[in-house]
Enzyme design. Structure first.
Site, PDB file in Angstrom:
ATOM      1  CE1 TYR A  53      -3.220  -2.971   0.216  1.00 17.56           C
ATOM      2  CE2 TYR A  53      -3.689  -1.930   2.830  1.00 17.56           C
ATOM      3  CZ  TYR A  53      -4.164  -2.903   1.249  1.00 17.56           C
ATOM      4  OH  TYR A  53      -5.178  -4.170   1.400  1.00 17.56           O
ATOM      5  CG  HIS A 128      -1.747  -8.797  -1.109  1.00 19.16           C
ATOM      6  ND1 HIS A 128      -1.041  -7.580  -1.016  1.00 19.16           N
ATOM      7  CD2 HIS A 128      -3.633  -8.212  -1.225  1.00 19.16           C
ATOM      8  CE1 HIS A 128      -2.511  -7.030  -0.856  1.00 19.16           C
ATOM      9  NE2 HIS A 128      -3.661  -7.192  -0.873  1.00 19.16           N
ATOM     10  CB  SER A 208     -13.779  -3.017  -1.991  1.00 22.66           C
ATOM     11  OG  SER A 208     -12.711  -2.532  -2.995  1.00 22.66           O
ATOM     12  N   PRO A 209     -15.299  -3.313   0.676  1.00 22.44           N
ATOM     13  CG  PRO A 209     -16.385  -2.485   3.184  1.00 22.44           C
ATOM     14  CD  PRO A 209     -14.667  -2.736   1.862  1.00 22.44           C
ATOM     15  CG  LEU A 210     -18.581   0.596   1.825  1.00 19.08           C
ATOM     16  CD1 LEU A 210     -18.028   1.904   2.257  1.00 19.08           C
ATOM     17  CD2 LEU A 210     -19.598   0.434   2.630  1.00 19.08           C
ATOM     18  N   GLY A 211     -18.946  -1.466  -2.481  1.00 19.00           N
ATOM     19  CA  GLY A 211     -19.330  -1.611  -3.594  1.00 19.00           C
ATOM     20  C   GLY A 211     -20.581  -1.895  -3.995  1.00 19.00           C
TER      21      GLY A 211
END
Length: 310
Positions: A53, A128, A208-211
């Site tokens: 990151y 990863h 990316s849980p809000l996709g």
């Protein structure tokens, strides 16, 4: 803040995905540190980072060093925070993502992460992404060696299939505590992996849980009628979340995280944030209970068409 478990560890039901604090569009350091501190003050005790990151072509570990500085500056309570980091990916100057899962690389990467985080052992170290050029058992075997050496306390895998999860579990036993796959209202491909994690008692950390909830008829200033495809990232999903959130007087993002938490007792969302206000709002999802009617409406909007999955 309600809690969930990773192995025998108790952690906040909502974590912080620290990636946005170090990649393209990242905030200045003062705001980045304030964002981490806001998460801790809101009861968040799980911080997710990775050695990759950072900006393309930059030195690995920017996000890990940032997390370490934030924890050192916070004072009391920082010792109770679980830092989860990952190894096996890189970010070259072209902005792409590489995958390197050789045992030699993973062990060296873990050593470097350990130095950057400045702790006696990494709380949770995750592969990863499986490297197609390296036998999966060899990559997971490196995690087992790191566990045996006491350099990491627990292990996790990311971007894996049900078969790979079972193979990792066979090698690591109860020292494998988590799986991190993409999962959101718009991306439900990992439903089989979520079911397996629930069965095995492994924490499921959706990235990316809000996709799928960024667009809504409410944003277009027209009444949401529930119409739409109900699949992919179309407005059928977004309209349902925005309408229910409007009725509850909360943000669609907070509602989305609450919906995720309701899907399984092993679900631990790690939403990204780059502002203190954002993570404060996300943390509030841990204490939000959905009604059966709300859950049914949101499930209906997100249910994907049946697909074969290994």
């Amino acid at each position: 803040m309600r809690h969930r478990t990773l192995g025998d560890l108790r952690t906040s039901a909502v974590g912080l995905g620290a990636m946005p604090l170090s990649v393209e569009g990242r905030p200045d350091e003062a705001r980045a540190l304030a964002t981490v501190h806001a998460a801790l003050d809101a009861g968040v005790t799980l911080l997710d980072t990775a050695d990759s990151y950072h900006l393309p072509g930059d030195e690995p570990g920017h996000n890990e060093r940032l997390v370490a500085r934030a924890l050192a500056a916070h004072g009391p309570g920082a010792a109770d925070v679980l830092v989860a980091t990952k190894g096996g990916r890189g970010r070259p100057a072209d902005g792409g993502w590489t995958v390197t899962g050789s045992p030699r690389h993973l062990k060296a990467a873990a050593e470097a992460s350990l130095r950057r985080l400045g702790t006696e052992a990494i709380g949770l170290y995750q592969l990863h992404k499986p490297d197609p050029a390296v036998p999966f058992e060899e990559s997971v075997g490196a995690l087992r060696e790191l566990l045996d050496e006491g350099k990491i306390r627990y292990a996790g895998v990311s971007n894996t299939t049900t078969d790979q999860i079972r193979r990792a579990h066979a090698l690591l036993g109860d020292r494998l505590v988590s799986v991190q796959n993409q999962y959101s209202p718009a991306v439900r491909d990992s439903d089989p992996e979520l079911r397996l994690c629930t069965e095995l008692g492994l924490a499921f950390l959706p990235w990316s849980p809000l996709g799928g909830i960024s667009r809504s008829a409410l944003d277009r200033h027209t009444p949401p009628d529930g119409s739409g495809s109900g699949s992919g990232s179309g407005t059928g999903i977004a309209d349902a979340f925005h309408a229910v959130a409007h009725d509850r007087g909360i943000s669609p993002q907070q509602l989305c995280l609450a919906w995720l938490l309701a899907r399984s007792p092993v679900m631990v969302p790690i939403p990204g944030a780059s502002r203190p206000s954002t993570i404060r709002d996300s943390a509030g999802a841990a204490d939000l209970d959905l009604t059966p009617e709300e859950t049914e409406r949101l499930d209906a909007a997100t249910d994907p068409a049946p697909v074969a999955h290994g």
